[in-house]
Design a protein around this motif. Structure first.
Motif, PDB file in Angstrom:
ATOM      1  N   ASN A 120     -13.240   8.327  34.157  1.00 33.03           N
ATOM      2  CA  ASN A 120     -12.061   7.686  34.630  1.00 33.03           C
ATOM      3  C   ASN A 120     -11.787   6.453  33.642  1.00 33.03           C
ATOM      4  O   ASN A 120     -12.383   5.656  33.269  1.00 33.03           O
ATOM      5  CB  ASN A 120     -12.555   7.118  36.039  1.00 33.03           C
ATOM      6  CG  ASN A 120     -12.686   8.059  37.243  1.00 33.03           C
ATOM      7  OD1 ASN A 120     -12.161   9.110  37.168  1.00 33.03           O
ATOM      8  ND2 ASN A 120     -13.736   7.730  37.826  1.00 33.03           N
ATOM      9  N   SER A 132     -10.123   3.298  33.602  1.00 35.35           N
ATOM     10  CA  SER A 132      -9.904   2.068  34.031  1.00 35.35           C
ATOM     11  C   SER A 132      -9.268   1.048  33.124  1.00 35.35           C
ATOM     12  O   SER A 132      -8.437   1.613  32.285  1.00 35.35           O
ATOM     13  CB  SER A 132     -11.095   1.682  34.768  1.00 35.35           C
ATOM     14  OG  SER A 132     -10.814   0.137  35.290  1.00 35.35           O
ATOM     15  N   ALA A 149      -9.242  -4.224  35.340  1.00 34.77           N
ATOM     16  CA  ALA A 149     -10.116  -4.294  36.574  1.00 34.77           C
ATOM     17  C   ALA A 149     -11.078  -5.543  36.914  1.00 34.77           C
ATOM     18  O   ALA A 149     -11.337  -5.973  37.641  1.00 34.77           O
ATOM     19  CB  ALA A 149     -11.063  -3.115  36.404  1.00 34.77           C
ATOM     20  N   LYS A 204      -6.966  -0.953  39.067  1.00 36.18           N
ATOM     21  CA  LYS A 204      -8.104  -0.586  38.046  1.00 36.18           C
ATOM     22  C   LYS A 204      -9.507  -0.950  38.434  1.00 36.18           C
ATOM     23  O   LYS A 204     -10.428  -0.293  38.203  1.00 36.18           O
ATOM     24  CB  LYS A 204      -7.491  -1.027  36.666  1.00 36.18           C
ATOM     25  CG  LYS A 204      -6.331  -0.337  36.221  1.00 36.18           C
ATOM     26  CD  LYS A 204      -6.479   1.097  35.882  1.00 36.18           C
ATOM     27  CE  LYS A 204      -5.458   1.843  35.280  1.00 36.18           C
ATOM     28  NZ  LYS A 204      -5.830   3.432  34.994  1.00 36.18           N
ATOM     29  N   VAL A 214     -10.475   1.785  40.481  1.00 30.58           N
ATOM     30  CA  VAL A 214     -11.042   2.907  39.577  1.00 30.58           C
ATOM     31  C   VAL A 214     -12.453   2.512  39.289  1.00 30.58           C
ATOM     32  O   VAL A 214     -13.480   3.566  39.165  1.00 30.58           O
ATOM     33  CB  VAL A 214     -10.098   3.246  38.453  1.00 30.58           C
ATOM     34  CG1 VAL A 214     -10.683   4.176  37.613  1.00 30.58           C
ATOM     35  CG2 VAL A 214      -8.799   3.674  38.926  1.00 30.58           C
ATOM     36  N   ARG A 215     -12.571   1.244  38.941  1.00 29.33           N
ATOM     37  CA  ARG A 215     -14.112   1.006  38.253  1.00 29.33           C
ATOM     38  C   ARG A 215     -15.179   1.195  39.413  1.00 29.33           C
ATOM     39  O   ARG A 215     -16.168   1.679  39.451  1.00 29.33           O
ATOM     40  CB  ARG A 215     -14.095  -0.438  37.936  1.00 29.33           C
ATOM     41  CG  ARG A 215     -15.626  -0.993  37.472  1.00 29.33           C
ATOM     42  CD  ARG A 215     -15.424  -2.646  37.195  1.00 29.33           C
ATOM     43  NE  ARG A 215     -16.666  -3.079  37.405  1.00 29.33           N
ATOM     44  CZ  ARG A 215     -17.336  -3.163  36.015  1.00 29.33           C
ATOM     45  NH1 ARG A 215     -16.891  -2.747  35.103  1.00 29.33           N
ATOM     46  NH2 ARG A 215     -18.671  -3.718  36.306  1.00 29.33           N
ATOM     47  N   GLN A 216     -14.536   0.663  40.683  1.00 29.57           N
ATOM     48  CA  GLN A 216     -15.602   0.707  41.670  1.00 29.57           C
ATOM     49  C   GLN A 216     -16.087   1.845  42.572  1.00 29.57           C
ATOM     50  O   GLN A 216     -16.978   2.296  42.872  1.00 29.57           O
ATOM     51  CB  GLN A 216     -15.287  -0.589  43.005  1.00 29.57           C
ATOM     52  CG  GLN A 216     -16.443  -0.842  43.647  1.00 29.57           C
ATOM     53  CD  GLN A 216     -17.477  -1.347  43.312  1.00 29.57           C
ATOM     54  OE1 GLN A 216     -17.389  -1.916  41.926  1.00 29.57           O
ATOM     55  NE2 GLN A 216     -18.623  -1.710  43.784  1.00 29.57           N
ATOM     56  N   SER A 246     -15.790   4.751  40.593  1.00 33.76           N
ATOM     57  CA  SER A 246     -16.587   5.460  39.612  1.00 33.76           C
ATOM     58  C   SER A 246     -18.100   5.061  39.897  1.00 33.76           C
ATOM     59  O   SER A 246     -18.991   5.821  39.987  1.00 33.76           O
ATOM     60  CB  SER A 246     -16.257   4.888  38.296  1.00 33.76           C
ATOM     61  OG  SER A 246     -14.915   5.085  37.800  1.00 33.76           O
ATOM     62  N   SER A 249     -16.709   4.754  33.947  1.00 34.83           N
ATOM     63  CA  SER A 249     -15.413   4.171  34.048  1.00 34.83           C
ATOM     64  C   SER A 249     -15.323   3.601  32.578  1.00 34.83           C
ATOM     65  O   SER A 249     -15.873   2.610  31.977  1.00 34.83           O
ATOM     66  CB  SER A 249     -15.475   2.870  34.992  1.00 34.83           C
ATOM     67  OG  SER A 249     -14.360   2.292  34.927  1.00 34.83           O
ATOM     68  N   GLU A 251     -13.130   1.170  30.111  1.00 39.13           N
ATOM     69  CA  GLU A 251     -12.210   0.113  30.423  1.00 39.13           C
ATOM     70  C   GLU A 251     -11.530  -0.487  29.113  1.00 39.13           C
ATOM     71  O   GLU A 251     -12.076  -1.427  28.673  1.00 39.13           O
ATOM     72  CB  GLU A 251     -13.088  -0.911  31.259  1.00 39.13           C
ATOM     73  CG  GLU A 251     -13.439  -0.112  32.620  1.00 39.13           C
ATOM     74  CD  GLU A 251     -14.567  -1.138  33.277  1.00 39.13           C
ATOM     75  OE1 GLU A 251     -15.037  -2.162  32.816  1.00 39.13           O
ATOM     76  OE2 GLU A 251     -15.223  -0.376  34.275  1.00 39.13           O
ATOM     77  N   ASN A 308     -22.230   4.159  32.698  1.00 38.08           N
ATOM     78  CA  ASN A 308     -21.593   3.753  34.035  1.00 38.08           C
ATOM     79  C   ASN A 308     -20.128   3.189  33.645  1.00 38.08           C
ATOM     80  O   ASN A 308     -19.306   3.461  34.090  1.00 38.08           O
ATOM     81  CB  ASN A 308     -22.519   2.691  34.370  1.00 38.08           C
ATOM     82  CG  ASN A 308     -23.923   3.426  34.712  1.00 38.08           C
ATOM     83  OD1 ASN A 308     -24.093   4.418  35.217  1.00 38.08           O
ATOM     84  ND2 ASN A 308     -24.923   2.481  35.082  1.00 38.08           N
ATOM     85  N   THR A 309     -20.356   2.135  32.757  1.00 38.21           N
ATOM     86  CA  THR A 309     -18.823   1.326  32.576  1.00 38.21           C
ATOM     87  C   THR A 309     -18.892   0.845  30.858  1.00 38.21           C
ATOM     88  O   THR A 309     -19.872   0.870  30.299  1.00 38.21           O
ATOM     89  CB  THR A 309     -18.810   0.001  33.311  1.00 38.21           C
ATOM     90  OG1 THR A 309     -19.865  -0.777  32.953  1.00 38.21           O
ATOM     91  CG2 THR A 309     -18.825   0.267  34.701  1.00 38.21           C
TER      92      THR A 309
END
Ligand code: NDP
Ligand code: 8X3
Length: 247
Positions: free
Chosen positions: A131, A133, A137, A151, A154-156, A158, A174, A176, A228-229
């Motif tokens: 995704n 983001s 975010a 955004k 989108v992060r959360q 994910s 995610s 970013e 994860n991010t």
């Protein structure tokens, strides 16, 4: 070879993802509203690319287009949820409510909807969801109110999916980014190219290709690894402090 579906493939980060994934041997379904741009990509990329024209907010059109895919293009291993936009930078009491609704409909509702549609296949194929983001975010800035809110969703979302999908083998990330020079800022400013040029001037911003390389890297890590991010910025972009109004 695996197949990726990239939403928002007509421009910017999405178009770069198409080129990057096909360059690595993937097949790619690319979506967007501008059929001419998808057709141009098809001419450039050849048989590894399948254009799929629809507005992500139109579930019936989306389902008709996706359900018509066949062969390898109907077997999605990686969903890149990239289609999205920001509209306006106005103070919230002056912003156009329709702009806010368009951002929520596109960046949140449509992203959730296509994810839900493809999830059974992604679970069956132990696939991946990437995704797009934004740094918006996490870091609020003036004029970013609803865009940043979408955004953050989108992060959360994910991270929540990661939790729900644990045990299925499906990976969720995610991504970013900060400032990436694409059509994003032209659209945010109502088509004002000069405003967009001024925004990126002297910054040496990231490019769609920078982000696409990262997306491909995330998609091709060994299957036991999940990003994860992942936050990216140009070196010349960083954080501002709190704003304090004094009497
Ligand atoms: P672009 O404006 O260059 O590309 C946006 C893409 O989204 C286009 O392909 C557009 O396709 C598609 N899109 C927008 N609305 C719809 C819709 N209703 N239906 C179908 N497709 C749609 O911007 P970017 O490449 O920069 O943006 C891609 C993503 O990256 C967005 O989610 C954005 O929020 C995010 N992002 C961008 C950053 C930046 O600085 N540029 C930074 C952080 C995140 P079409 O118009 O043909 O339908
Ligand atoms: C937009 C990122 O840094 O241009 O998602 O606000 S930034």
């Amino acid at each position: 070879m695996p197949t990726a579906l990239v939403t928002g493939a007509t421009s910017g980060i999405g178009a770069s993802c198409v080129r990057e994934f096909i360059g690595a041997g993937w097949k790619v379904v690319g979506t967007g509203r501008r059929a001419d741009r998808l057709e141009a990509l098809r001419e450039e990329m050849g048989d590894a690319f399948m254009p799929c024209v629809f507005d992500v907010r139109d579930e019936a059109a989306r389902d008709a287009a996706l359900d018509a895919l066949d062969g390898d293009f109907a077997q999605i291993d990686c969903l890149v949820n990239n289609a999205g936009l920001a509209l306006g930078m106005a103070a919230p009491w002056e912003a156009d409510l329709n702009d806010w609704k368009t951002m929520i409909d596109t960046n949140v509702t449509a992203l959730v909807s296509i994810t839900r549609k493809l999830l059974p296949m992604l679970v069956e194929r132990k696939g991946a969801i990437i995704n797009i983001s934004s740094v918006a975010a996490t870091y609020p800035y003036k004029g970013g109110n609803v865009y940043g809110g979408t955004k953050a969703f989108v992060r959360q979302f994910s991270l929540g999916l990661r939790s729900d999908l644990n045990g299925t083998g499906v990976r969720v990330a995610s991504i970013e980014p900060g400032m990436v020079e694409t059509e994003f800022t032209v659209i945010r400013n109502g088509g004002n190219q000069e405003a967009a040029d001024a925004f990126y001037e002297g910054v040496n911003p990231m490019t769609g290709d920078d982000i696409a390389e990262t997306v491909l890297w995330v998609a091709t890590l060994p299957p036991h690894l999940n990003i994860n991010t992942l936050e990216l910025m140009p070196v010349r972009q960083a954080f501002a402090g709190f704003s304090v109004e004094r009497e």
